[in-house]
Design a protein around this motif. Structure first.
Motif, PDB file in Angstrom:
ATOM      1  N   GLU A  27       0.811  -1.108   0.090  1.00 22.48           N
ATOM      2  CA  GLU A  27       0.027   0.133  -0.018  1.00 22.48           C
ATOM      3  C   GLU A  27       0.816   1.233  -0.103  1.00 22.48           C
ATOM      4  O   GLU A  27       0.602   2.230  -0.702  1.00 22.48           O
ATOM      5  CB  GLU A  27      -1.061   0.026   1.228  1.00 22.48           C
ATOM      6  CG  GLU A  27      -1.915  -1.119   1.230  1.00 22.48           C
ATOM      7  CD  GLU A  27      -1.313  -2.214   1.860  1.00 22.48           C
ATOM      8  OE1 GLU A  27      -0.383  -2.326   2.247  1.00 22.48           O
ATOM      9  OE2 GLU A  27      -2.270  -3.362   1.919  1.00 22.48           O
ATOM     10  N   VAL A  30       2.756   1.590  -3.206  1.00 22.15           N
ATOM     11  CA  VAL A  30       1.717   1.998  -4.337  1.00 22.15           C
ATOM     12  C   VAL A  30       1.373   3.429  -4.422  1.00 22.15           C
ATOM     13  O   VAL A  30       1.277   4.365  -5.406  1.00 22.15           O
ATOM     14  CB  VAL A  30       0.512   1.180  -4.419  1.00 22.15           C
ATOM     15  CG1 VAL A  30      -0.532   1.603  -5.517  1.00 22.15           C
ATOM     16  CG2 VAL A  30       1.230  -0.217  -4.930  1.00 22.15           C
ATOM     17  N   MET A  31       0.979   3.909  -2.930  1.00 16.64           N
ATOM     18  CA  MET A  31       0.805   5.443  -2.861  1.00 16.64           C
ATOM     19  C   MET A  31       1.718   6.416  -3.354  1.00 16.64           C
ATOM     20  O   MET A  31       1.475   7.435  -3.792  1.00 16.64           O
ATOM     21  CB  MET A  31       0.167   5.380  -1.315  1.00 16.64           C
ATOM     22  CG  MET A  31      -0.883   6.557  -1.139  1.00 16.64           C
ATOM     23  SD  MET A  31      -2.223   6.487  -2.344  1.00 16.64           S
ATOM     24  CE  MET A  31      -2.557   8.170  -2.969  1.00 16.64           C
ATOM     25  N   CYS A  63      -1.490   3.620 -10.393  1.00  8.29           N
ATOM     26  CA  CYS A  63      -1.127   3.203  -8.957  1.00  8.29           C
ATOM     27  C   CYS A  63      -2.200   3.438  -7.959  1.00  8.29           C
ATOM     28  O   CYS A  63      -2.495   3.088  -7.167  1.00  8.29           O
ATOM     29  CB  CYS A  63       0.260   4.103  -8.869  1.00  8.29           C
ATOM     30  SG  CYS A  63       1.698   3.568  -9.511  1.00  8.29           S
ATOM     31  N   TYR A  67      -3.928   0.754  -5.690  1.00  9.91           N
ATOM     32  CA  TYR A  67      -4.009   1.155  -4.037  1.00  9.91           C
ATOM     33  C   TYR A  67      -5.452   1.144  -3.631  1.00  9.91           C
ATOM     34  O   TYR A  67      -5.665   0.577  -2.580  1.00  9.91           O
ATOM     35  CB  TYR A  67      -3.547   2.781  -3.913  1.00  9.91           C
ATOM     36  CG  TYR A  67      -3.727   3.331  -2.574  1.00  9.91           C
ATOM     37  CD1 TYR A  67      -2.734   2.807  -1.612  1.00  9.91           C
ATOM     38  CD2 TYR A  67      -4.670   3.826  -2.260  1.00  9.91           C
ATOM     39  CE1 TYR A  67      -2.944   3.239  -0.240  1.00  9.91           C
ATOM     40  CE2 TYR A  67      -4.796   4.442  -0.781  1.00  9.91           C
ATOM     41  CZ  TYR A  67      -3.888   4.264   0.243  1.00  9.91           C
ATOM     42  OH  TYR A  67      -4.090   4.458   1.331  1.00  9.91           O
ATOM     43  N   LYS A  71      -6.621  -1.445  -0.720  1.00  9.43           N
ATOM     44  CA  LYS A  71      -7.391  -0.860   0.589  1.00  9.43           C
ATOM     45  C   LYS A  71      -8.486  -1.636   0.716  1.00  9.43           C
ATOM     46  O   LYS A  71      -9.067  -1.942   1.988  1.00  9.43           O
ATOM     47  CB  LYS A  71      -7.642   0.464   0.656  1.00  9.43           C
ATOM     48  CG  LYS A  71      -6.486   1.520   0.653  1.00  9.43           C
ATOM     49  CD  LYS A  71      -6.050   1.075   1.847  1.00  9.43           C
ATOM     50  CE  LYS A  71      -5.458   2.092   2.934  1.00  9.43           C
ATOM     51  NZ  LYS A  71      -4.962   1.716   4.062  1.00  9.43           N
TER      52      LYS A  71
END
Length: 168
Positions: A27, A30-31, A63, A67, A71
């Motif tokens: 996570e 990717v963020m 991305c 993401y 989540k």
């Protein structure tokens, strides 16, 4: 002035990249990739490297979508993967400037596949490969600080792979 501003964006990208590949969660990686791609897009547009800029925006969107899936504790479907790869290839064809325009397209296809995977190790491996390709493209379009950043990403990915391998 635009050239200098582009190099400043490259420097910001350099600092973030060296740090983000060491994150342990997909996570976070990717963020931060969303942010990095927006910085890269700005830099490429300042240097009139349109293919690199457009592909970087697509990468930021990709991305963010990946993401969002993560989540929700889901993996993007194969259809989502194919859509993003197709959009990247199509955008490369539309914005084609010269033979070097193929580098961002290939790098995007490789990293899209890497991010689609669940394993952080695969992300690190593809980040290293992509760093090499983007580094070559950066030199060609005169994004010199970004080229250093990309080659450091390659080195940083190798180090992260080695360190995490040793811990297991």
């Amino acid at each position: 002035m635009l050239f200098i501003l582009a190099q400043i964006f490259g420097f910001i990208e350099l600092i973030i990249t060296v740090i983000y590949v060491h994150f342990k969660s997909k996570e976070k990686i990717v963020m931060w990739s969303v942010i990095l791609n927006l910085i890269a897009a700005t830099q490429f547009f300042l240097l009139n490297a349109i293919t690199g800029g457009i592909v970087s925006i697509i990468n930021a969107i990709r991305c963010f979508v990946f993401y969002y899936y993560k989540k929700k504790d889901k993996k993007p479907s194969t259809v989502t993967l194919v859509i993003f790869i197709s959009i990247a290839v199509l955008s490369g064809v539309i914005t084609w400037q010269n033979i070097w325009s193929i580098i961002p397209i290939i790098a995007t296809v490789i990293y899209t596949y890497g991010l689609w995977q669940d394993k952080v190790k695969v992300i690190r491996i593809t980040a290293g490969i992509v760093g090499f390709g983007w580094g070559i493209y950066d030199i060609i379009v005169m994004a010199y600080v970004a080229a250093i950043q990309e080659f450091l990403q390659l080195a940083s990915s190798v180090i992260a792979l080695y360190t995490n391998r040793k811990k297991k």
